[in-house]
Enzyme design. Structure first.
Site, PDB file in Angstrom:
ATOM      1  CB  CYS A   1      -1.007  -0.046   1.136  1.00  0.00           C
ATOM      2  SG  CYS A   1      -2.363  -1.149   0.745  1.00  0.00           S
TER       3      CYS A   1
ATOM      4  CG  HIS B   1      -4.080  -4.260   3.338  1.00  0.00           C
ATOM      5  ND1 HIS B   1      -3.114  -3.897   4.248  1.00  0.00           N
ATOM      6  CD2 HIS B   1      -4.611  -3.106   2.894  1.00  0.00           C
ATOM      7  CE1 HIS B   1      -3.078  -2.572   4.360  1.00  0.00           C
ATOM      8  NE2 HIS B   1      -3.981  -2.076   3.545  1.00  0.00           N
TER       9      HIS B   1
ATOM     10  CD  GLU C   1      -2.362  -6.918   5.688  1.00  0.00           C
ATOM     11  OE1 GLU C   1      -3.110  -5.945   5.910  1.00  0.00           O
ATOM     12  OE2 GLU C   1      -1.670  -7.016   4.663  1.00  0.00           O
TER      13      GLU C   1
END
Length: 370
Positions: free
Chosen positions: A257, A343, A345
């Site tokens: 990001c 993302h 994760e």
């Protein structure tokens, strides 16, 4: 009783548009850029994501608070959003492992929230008119007073916010005896990123946003990580300088990001503020290398210039957002460097892209062998 006695509240947008609702019982006035998240679950992870610092969150799910909160479902040690706008706020909750109510969680951190808002109309308005500054008031301030206060709030474009959420001192995550050492630059890092690295046999030293490359390199890391975070990437001169030195030394590096945007800027590729941004847990991305599709968790209001990236001789696009064709990932052809604008994760979200952490480890292994 709360449903009949709650005070009226106001959401005022910078263009003068007003939405009315009710306070959940926390008096105050709060400011930020209004944005919306389309996720149907994971509200606690969203509220504590440092990338949302300085933003008023509009929840598109009809019910917020219905499953309470849990001490483990956090991405930072405190709430990061400036305020919350929702349709139905649940004062009661039901969840086997809940550690408390969302109402009490908000009260402890004095987060101003306005409920009973027509969020479908609000989101539709933002989609048509773009993200903009706004103010939530639950303490009886007049419209004229709020307009005067809102006029003083700076725009997100050009705003450096990483310093507001980054750690002040370095800290460690994982086992010191782990196989790999990672130097992570904290621009607003999420806890689940660190968990994903640690479970892949990494020992991570997390550095403040204003650290230097030399300080990070002194840790003798096997790889570098540039984190997510809030605000405009353009003012992050220190982080951009670190990225340039990482690339000059050909150290393995992975950016997520804001870190992805910093790596683009380090390569002379510009970034821009998006009309609305991407925020949700169901964003479709195509992996241009494998041809496979991924459902991803995203949270960003800035993006990398695709036209400039396509013309760069040393860079290639690895992922594209299927909805609008924006850059979702890139890698360098001549360096051990890759990054994504979403993302992997998750937290909350799907795990389609968790392989990117494995890819980072594989890149490190190749560099060690070399």
């Amino acid at each position: 009783m709360k449903y009949t006695t709650r005070q009226k509240a106001i959401l005022l947008l910078s263009d003068g548009t007003i939405f009315y609702g009710k306070s959940i019982g926390i008096e105050g006035t709060t400011f930020g850029e209004v944005c919306f998240n389309t996720g149907m679950t994971g509200y606690q992870e969203i509220f504590t994501d440092p990338s949302y610092f300085g933003q008023i969150m509009v929840a598109t799910n009809a019910h917020i608070g219905n499953y309470g909160v849990n001490a483990e479902d956090i991405e930072a040690d405190q709430i990061m959003i400036s305020g919350l706008v929702c349709k139905n706020f649940s004062f009661s909750h039901s969840r086997a492992n809940s550690s408390g109510s969302l109402e009490d969680y908000f009260k402890k951190q004095n987060l101003v929230c306005i409920s009973d808002v027509d969020t479908r109309a609000l989101v539709s308005y933002i989609r048509d008119n773009g993200a903009m500054n706004a103010v939530i008031s639950t303490d009886g301030k007049s419209i004229d007073e709020l307009k005067a206060l809102l006029a003083k709030v700076p725009d997100m474009k050009g705003l450096e916010l990483a310093s507001k959420v980054s750690t002040k001192e370095p800290y460690f995550v994982g086992q010191e005896t782990a196989t790999y050492k990672i130097a992570a630059l904290d621009l607003g890092i999420k806890k689940n990123i660190l968990r994903n690295l640690a479970k892949r046999d990494c020992y991570i030293k997390v550095f403040p946003f204003d650290a230097t490359y030399e300080e990070m390199k002194a840790f003798n890391p096997d790889g570098f990580f540039l984190s997510n975070g809030p605000g405009d990437p353009d003012p992050l001169y220190g982080a951009i300088d670190i990225a340039k030195k990482i690339l000059a030394n050909d150290d393995p590096v992975f950016g997520i990001c804001l870190g992805h945007q910093v790596l683009a800027l380090a390569n002379g590729i510009s970034t821009y503020k998006m009309f609305n941004g991407h925020r949700g847990i169901n964003h479709p991305v195509k992996n241009e290398i494998t041809g496979k599709g991924e459902i991803t968790s995203q949270n960003h209001g800035f993006a990398v210039n695709r036209e400039e990236l396509e013309k760069h001789p040393d860079l290639e696009i690895t992922h594209l957002h299927i909805n609008d064709g924006t850059v979702a990932g890139m890698r360098m052809k001549n360096k051990n460097c890759f990054s994504v604008q979403y993302h992997p994760e998750a937290s909350p979200g799907p795990h389609d892209s968790s392989y990117l952490f494995d890819q980072f480890i594989e890149n490190i292994k190749k560099a060690v062998k070399a």
